[in-house]
Design an enzyme around this catalytic site. Sequence first.
Site, mmCIF file in Angstrom:
data_model
loop_
_atom_site.group_PDB
_atom_site.id
_atom_site.type_symbol
_atom_site.label_atom_id
_atom_site.label_comp_id
_atom_site.label_asym_id
_atom_site.label_seq_id
_atom_site.Cartn_x
_atom_site.Cartn_y
_atom_site.Cartn_z
ATOM 1 N N SER A 1 21.863 2.644 62.174
ATOM 2 C CA SER A 1 23.244 2.181 62.213
ATOM 3 C C SER A 1 24.118 3.175 62.992
ATOM 4 C CB SER A 1 23.746 1.962 60.783
ATOM 5 O OG SER A 1 24.952 1.243 60.754
ATOM 6 N N ASP B 1 20.658 -9.029 61.273
ATOM 7 C CA ASP B 1 21.417 -7.869 60.783
ATOM 8 C C ASP B 1 22.896 -8.231 60.704
ATOM 9 O OD1 ASP B 1 22.763 -5.369 60.488
ATOM 10 O OD2 ASP B 1 21.033 -4.352 61.349
ATOM 11 N N HIS C 1 20.026 -5.072 57.090
ATOM 12 C CA HIS C 1 20.519 -4.030 57.979
ATOM 13 C C HIS C 1 19.463 -2.959 58.155
ATOM 14 C CE1 HIS C 1 23.309 -1.543 60.061
ATOM 15 N NE2 HIS C 1 23.476 -0.666 59.091
#
Length: 504
Positions: A210, A443, A471
């Site tokens: 991320s 995601d 995610h």
Amino acid sequence: MTTAPPAPTPPPAKPKGAADPALRPFYEQKISWQACQDDPATPKKDEGEFRCGTFKVPLDYTAPDGKSLDIAVMQHPAAKPDQRIGSLVLNPGGPGGSGQDFVKYAFTEFDGVLHDRYDVLGFDPRGVADSSPVRCLDDKTRDERNAQDSPHDPIERKAHGERSGKAFSAACQEKSGDLLPFVGTRNAARDMDVLRGAVGDDKLNYLGVSYGTYLGSLYAEEFPDRVGRLVLDAVVDPAADKLDAAIDQTIGFERSFRAFAADCAARKGCPLGGNPDRAAEIGADFLDKLQDNPLRTASQGRKLTSSLGWAGAKSLLYGNKETSWKYLREAFTVAMNGKDGSALLFYADNYLGRDKKGHYDNGSDSRAAIRCADGAAPAPSPEAIQQVLAKLKADAPLFSKDTVASDIEGPGCEFWPYRTPEKPHVIRAEGAAPILVVGTTGDPATPYAASEKLAKDLAHATLLTLEGEGHGAFGRSKCVDANVIAYLVDGSLPAAGTRCTDAK
């Protein structure tokens, strides 16, 4: 709204690494590793295997002879030292996520050949957790802000947002003002290179998830000749306009929520009913109505408001379909049938960094500080605001039901006491070794298109795709894990176009 990505721009001036005499002491320092302090959360079977330490970095890299910061780092030493490749540095995302916690709580994801061959390292970036944490709000104020629902009236809503933004910025300035100009990701990338030098590695081997992909991208831009094996999983596009990225994320969560609700409707006893075309609207309507009728919870003196209910639901959309969606179904069942908001409140607290004793970590404070240090989006034009509203209403009507123009105007970083020169820009990282980019098609937080784009923007990158929900991909698919491990251990990249479909 931005319709084309920004053109490549030169990065800000950077230090010269260990070749700079003023920086050489930082690069040549040795970390004094000690057994980590006793923590009930540390896995007992590995308690003796975790080692902790700190290393020093300049507060300001343009003035390295000035103040310094202590950066906290945790190491899980290689299980087979005679086969050791080096260190594998981790970042779990955020911004505001603790790399130490990633090593401590997710260490099983690296069991086997990765832990055999690597010292697994996680550091808390500057401003985060144990590394000179940014502090703004106390626990009581944070509780009040998290539970508060925004007014329905657009005028009151705008005034509320401005008051809240000004108060938060003032609190950060009062408690952490000297640190705020220096907590940006570019400085964290420079700190990561100091860590590379301090542990004696010639190249940086890294896995970032991320926001960690943004940190890794900036590292590759700053130090392309020092890139070893970089895995960037669940991409934050460094070239994306911040407003566009926020809108894409909102649409991503809406898509995931609808997918969850449709899956729920196909199961016996779904609290959202049995109609997959109506289930998402029923769930969203329930959460919205908590604004006027919050639910009781088992947490003394606290109720589940709409803001907290949405936070709890959103937190579970980060997870996988097999486990997290099951928990979300159960939480909705308890809330809708049992009129008890305890389960959703539990997941909201987890998402917002609140522990059982009511104490918050500094994740929310540091996240805001790092984002503002990484570049504040310019105020959108009235035309852009209307375009955004139209896009949200068309593509994310449930997650933007009460969104008004003032929500898009701000509050963001407009009241922040520090202005940064950082701008969104394309990163090429010419001269860096090949990089592995990983993206998940479903995601919600970092939509898959960003992974596709970064893989094309980087001069030398390969895209690995997981077809699924949630995610981040590493740790969720045997196929993804096998490809990531092969790259990190042997330098073997997957074939172009490789797609994984299995769950772990």
